[in-house]
Design an enzyme around this catalytic site. Structure first.
Site, PDB file in Angstrom:
ATOM      1  N   GLU A 191      49.426 -23.960  38.617  1.00 50.84           N
ATOM      2  CA  GLU A 191      50.894 -23.844  38.507  1.00 50.84           C
ATOM      3  C   GLU A 191      51.579 -24.014  39.856  1.00 50.84           C
ATOM      4  O   GLU A 191      52.576 -23.366  40.143  1.00 50.84           O
ATOM      5  CB  GLU A 191      51.289 -22.502  37.876  1.00 50.84           C
ATOM      6  CG  GLU A 191      50.722 -22.276  36.492  1.00 50.84           C
ATOM      7  CD  GLU A 191      51.093 -23.388  35.551  1.00 50.84           C
ATOM      8  OE1 GLU A 191      50.190 -24.173  35.201  1.00 50.84           O
ATOM      9  OE2 GLU A 191      52.260 -23.509  35.180  1.00 50.84           O
ATOM     10  N   GLY A 192      51.031 -24.896  40.675  1.00 53.60           N
ATOM     11  CA  GLY A 192      51.569 -25.139  42.024  1.00 53.60           C
ATOM     12  C   GLY A 192      50.825 -24.265  43.023  1.00 53.60           C
ATOM     13  O   GLY A 192      50.790 -23.043  42.874  1.00 53.60           O
ATOM     14  N   GLU A 245      45.768 -34.979  37.289  1.00 53.77           N
ATOM     15  CA  GLU A 245      44.897 -36.149  37.106  1.00 53.77           C
ATOM     16  C   GLU A 245      43.917 -36.218  38.270  1.00 53.77           C
ATOM     17  O   GLU A 245      44.104 -35.513  39.273  1.00 53.77           O
ATOM     18  CB  GLU A 245      45.755 -37.420  37.045  1.00 53.77           C
ATOM     19  CG  GLU A 245      46.747 -37.382  35.897  1.00 53.77           C
ATOM     20  CD  GLU A 245      47.534 -38.682  35.729  1.00 53.77           C
ATOM     21  OE1 GLU A 245      47.414 -39.572  36.597  1.00 53.77           O
ATOM     22  OE2 GLU A 245      48.260 -38.770  34.728  1.00 53.77           O
TER      23      GLU A 245
HETATM   24  C1  LIG Z   1      40.847 -23.334  36.807  1.00 47.79           C
HETATM   25  C2  LIG Z   1      41.967 -24.323  36.870  1.00 47.79           C
HETATM   26  C3  LIG Z   1      42.837 -24.427  35.801  1.00 47.79           C
HETATM   27  C4  LIG Z   1      43.865 -25.375  35.822  1.00 47.79           C
HETATM   28  N1  LIG Z   1      44.679 -25.509  34.729  1.00 47.79           N
HETATM   29  C5  LIG Z   1      45.540 -26.566  34.677  1.00 47.79           C
HETATM   30  C6  LIG Z   1      46.248 -26.866  33.473  1.00 47.79           C
HETATM   31  O1  LIG Z   1      46.188 -26.143  32.478  1.00 47.79           O
HETATM   32  N2  LIG Z   1      46.988 -28.000  33.440  1.00 47.79           N
HETATM   33  C7  LIG Z   1      47.072 -28.848  34.500  1.00 47.79           C
HETATM   34  O2  LIG Z   1      47.727 -29.867  34.386  1.00 47.79           O
HETATM   35  N3  LIG Z   1      46.456 -28.554  35.677  1.00 47.79           N
HETATM   36  C8  LIG Z   1      45.684 -27.450  35.787  1.00 47.79           C
HETATM   37  N4  LIG Z   1      44.997 -27.188  36.939  1.00 47.79           N
HETATM   38  C9  LIG Z   1      45.172 -28.055  38.092  1.00 47.79           C
HETATM   39  C10 LIG Z   1      45.987 -27.422  39.191  1.00 47.79           C
HETATM   40  O3  LIG Z   1      47.313 -27.196  38.774  1.00 47.79           O
HETATM   41  C11 LIG Z   1      45.906 -28.353  40.411  1.00 47.79           C
HETATM   42  O4  LIG Z   1      44.571 -28.316  40.876  1.00 47.79           O
HETATM   43  C12 LIG Z   1      46.858 -27.934  41.496  1.00 47.79           C
HETATM   44  O5  LIG Z   1      48.180 -28.197  41.103  1.00 47.79           O
HETATM   45  C13 LIG Z   1      46.576 -28.669  42.817  1.00 47.79           C
HETATM   46  O6  LIG Z   1      46.629 -30.052  42.633  1.00 47.79           O
HETATM   47  P1  LIG Z   1      45.440 -30.996  43.141  1.00 47.79           P
HETATM   48  O7  LIG Z   1      44.203 -30.537  42.459  1.00 47.79           O
HETATM   49  O8  LIG Z   1      45.820 -32.402  42.980  1.00 47.79           O
HETATM   50  O9  LIG Z   1      45.276 -30.667  44.674  1.00 47.79           O
HETATM   51  P2  LIG Z   1      46.044 -31.332  45.890  1.00 47.79           P
HETATM   52  O10 LIG Z   1      47.461 -31.581  45.525  1.00 47.79           O
HETATM   53  O11 LIG Z   1      45.242 -32.486  46.352  1.00 47.79           O
HETATM   54  O12 LIG Z   1      45.988 -30.156  46.931  1.00 47.79           O
HETATM   55  C14 LIG Z   1      44.925 -29.958  47.857  1.00 47.79           C
HETATM   56  C15 LIG Z   1      45.482 -29.104  48.982  1.00 47.79           C
HETATM   57  O13 LIG Z   1      46.542 -29.809  49.660  1.00 47.79           O
HETATM   58  C16 LIG Z   1      47.728 -29.022  49.700  1.00 47.79           C
HETATM   59  N5  LIG Z   1      48.901 -29.886  49.601  1.00 47.79           N
HETATM   60  C17 LIG Z   1      49.121 -30.877  48.707  1.00 47.79           C
HETATM   61  N6  LIG Z   1      50.330 -31.453  48.927  1.00 47.79           N
HETATM   62  C18 LIG Z   1      50.893 -30.775  49.967  1.00 47.79           C
HETATM   63  C19 LIG Z   1      52.130 -30.877  50.668  1.00 47.79           C
HETATM   64  N7  LIG Z   1      53.042 -31.793  50.333  1.00 47.79           N
HETATM   65  N8  LIG Z   1      52.361 -30.020  51.686  1.00 47.79           N
HETATM   66  C20 LIG Z   1      51.443 -29.076  52.045  1.00 47.79           C
HETATM   67  N9  LIG Z   1      50.241 -28.943  51.418  1.00 47.79           N
HETATM   68  C21 LIG Z   1      49.974 -29.778  50.399  1.00 47.79           C
HETATM   69  C22 LIG Z   1      47.612 -28.108  48.480  1.00 47.79           C
HETATM   70  O14 LIG Z   1      48.400 -26.953  48.632  1.00 47.79           O
HETATM   71  C23 LIG Z   1      46.106 -27.792  48.485  1.00 47.79           C
HETATM   72  O15 LIG Z   1      45.858 -26.769  49.403  1.00 47.79           O
HETATM   73  C24 LIG Z   1      44.027 -26.209  36.968  1.00 47.79           C
HETATM   74  C25 LIG Z   1      43.169 -26.058  38.067  1.00 47.79           C
HETATM   75  C26 LIG Z   1      42.155 -25.144  38.024  1.00 47.79           C
HETATM   76  C27 LIG Z   1      41.241 -25.040  39.215  1.00 47.79           C
END
Ligand SMILES: Cc1cc2nc3c(=O)[nH]c(=O)nc-3n(C[C@H](O)[C@H](O)[C@H](O)COP(=O)(O)OP(=O)(O)OC[C@H]3O[C@@H](n4cnc5c(N)ncnc54)[C@H](O)[C@@H]3O)c2cc1C
Length: 411
Positions: free
Chosen positions: A388-389, A139
């Site tokens: 996927e994480g 989200e």
């Molecule tokens: C091309 C693409 C396809 C995707 N496909 C899907 C899909 O099919 N379905 C779906 O639901 N999502 C999908 N995603 C989303 C994707 O899974 C998320 O972007 C990803 O899980 C990271 O979450 P976020 O965007 O909230 O980033 P954040 O969680 O805000 O992360 C930003 C940074 O902070 C770091 N971070 C966050 N929390 C911690 C912690 N506790 N400790 C250390 N570091 C941390 C992360 O590693 C990252 O480096 C897709 C994304 C992209 C770019």
């Protein structure tokens, strides 16, 4: 018994998929990288027809191996998929992700659905027109922290009513609006219950209240559509919930949904390895054309800097592949592979970003030129370290499993 030899069935399938990757995918790579929102329909239709006989679906069919089944009699769907996905991604990772398939949505149904739901939602992929499945958990304000999901699912008679916004949904457009597919949506039925209140729901294509509002413009895997989907009073049948509707005090229900990742992370790792191998093969060939051959079997001190780099790249990809095959094999055996799936994903995601960058570095302008595919593979690589994480999240899962901490204790 430890056996690293692939079965004849998997080897044959690998060779056939490699042929498809080389003859049908590579020639399309440039065009569908340059034109992000166009679709290679001839290729997609061909793959749809082919996949009905030998589906490369992530997470298999969700059927558990029987306790009394001989290990050798266990279906090797996970391993077969990992090997095939590596080849398809060697061809083109964006095109691989755009192939009509149950995808991540199918993996969620396989992991958390009942036998009746698996039949209802997955059987459609065996016939008719091309279809896609997708999964939506991310989200605008949460992705890594899946427990912070804000999308709500309110029970109303025989229905659930969904409200919220999902972003970055792979194949979201094709699953939600352009085929007879579905989107698995993660939503909370009770915000006060935290993780325990989060459930997965199957939303059928073109359900009123589900709208794709945009497709992303991305750095890599540009042949794959990535959608933002808004749910506004989107009403679905109550039996489209995956798993139990009961909110337990424990987080067992949430763990069911999270089990999807145990199937999808090895698949992402396999895709990463395919991209890395493409870059490595290309670099080796380019060097050989210039008369530079990588020598094996000589003392490390006598190796050139490029040979050392090359061997390190190969070793990293090989290590990632072994972790990936192990995680896939464990899934096929019905063993819990949560630790191994995250290990494989973390290792492969890092390896492919390093390998592709190093390959561009070694070849210099040849690597940087958009005439060739190496710079594209460097762009395609990074997503494997994000979806996927992320790298960091998968390393945290590994640490939790090894140290015996819960997600509350280590986050
Ligand atoms: C091309 C693409 C396809 C995707 N496909 C899907 C899909 O099919 N379905 C779906 O639901 N999502 C999908 N995603 C989303 C994707 O899974 C998320 O972007 C990803 O899980 C990271 O979450 P976020 O965007 O909230 O980033 P954040 O969680 O805000 O992360 C930003 C940074 O902070 C770091 N971070 C966050 N929390 C911690 C912690 N506790 N400790 C250390 N570091 C941390 C992360 O590693 C990252 O480096 C897709 C994304 C992209 C770019």
């Amino acid at each position: 018994m430890i056996d690293f030899e692939l079965s004849p069935e998997i080897k044959n399938n690998r060779d056939m998929v490699h042929m498809v990757a080389e003859q049908y995918m590579r020639p399309l790579s440039h065009q569908f990288d340059e034109n992000e929102h166009e679709k290679p329909w001839d290729f997609l239709n061909m793959m749809w027809e082919a996949s009905r006989n030998s589906p490369v679906s992530i997470g298999g069919d969700g059927k558990k191996k029987k306790a009394d089944q001989e290990p050798s009699a266990a279906p090797q769907r996970g391993l077969l998929a990992a090997v095939a996905i590596e080849e398809l991604s060697w061809g083109d990772a964006g095109l691989y992700l755009s192939i009509p398939n149950p995808g991540l949505g199918g993996a969620a149904v396989a992991a958390a659905g009942t036998p009746e739901q698996r039949q209802r939602f997955l059987d459609r992929f065996k016939s008719g027109k091309p279809k896609w499945g997708a999964m939506a958990y991310t989200e605008p304000h949460c992705g890594s922290d899946t427990a912070a999901i804000q999308t709500t699912a309110r029970r109303d008679g025989d229905s659930y009513v969904l409200n919220g916004t999902k972003i970055f949904v792979t194949s979201g457009l094709m699953a939600a609006e352009k085929s007879e597919g579905f989107v698995v949506v993660w939503a909370t039925v009770d915000k006060s219950a935290g993780r325990a209140g989060i459930k997965a729901f199957v939303v059928e294509n073109n359900t009123p209240g589900m709208t794709v509002v945009k497709c992303e413009n991305k750095m890599g895997i540009r042949a794959s559509d990535t959608a933002m989907i808004v749910f506004e009073d989107c009403r679905i049948p109550s039996d489209n919930i995956l798993g139990s509707p009961v909110v337990q005090e424990t987080t067992e229900g949430f763990k069911g949904a999270m089990a999807t990742f145990d199937a999808t992370r090895p698949a992402v790792a396999a895709s990463a390895i395919g991209i890395g191998r493409a870059a490595l093969d290309f670099t080796r060939e380019a060097l050989e054309k210039e008369g530079v051959k990588v020598r094996y079997g000589i003392a490390r001190a006598r190796l050139t800097a490029i040979e050392r780099d090359f061997m390190e790249m190969e070793a990293n990809l090989q290590a990632a592949r072994l972790l990936t095959w192990r995680a896939s094999w464990m899934m096929d055996q019905g063993m819990r592979n949560n630790l191994e799936a995250s290990m494989a994903k973390a290792k492969a995601g890092l390896a492919v970003t390093q390998v592709t960058q190093k390959a561009v570095e070694i070849l210099g302008p040849l690597g940087y030129s958009r005439q060739l595919l190496l710079e594209k593979w460097m762009r395609d690589a990074k997503i494997n370290d994000i979806f996927e994480g992320t790298q960091q999240i998968n390393l945290m899962v590994v640490a939790r499993r090894i140290l015996g901490y819960s997600s509350k204790e280590l986050n």
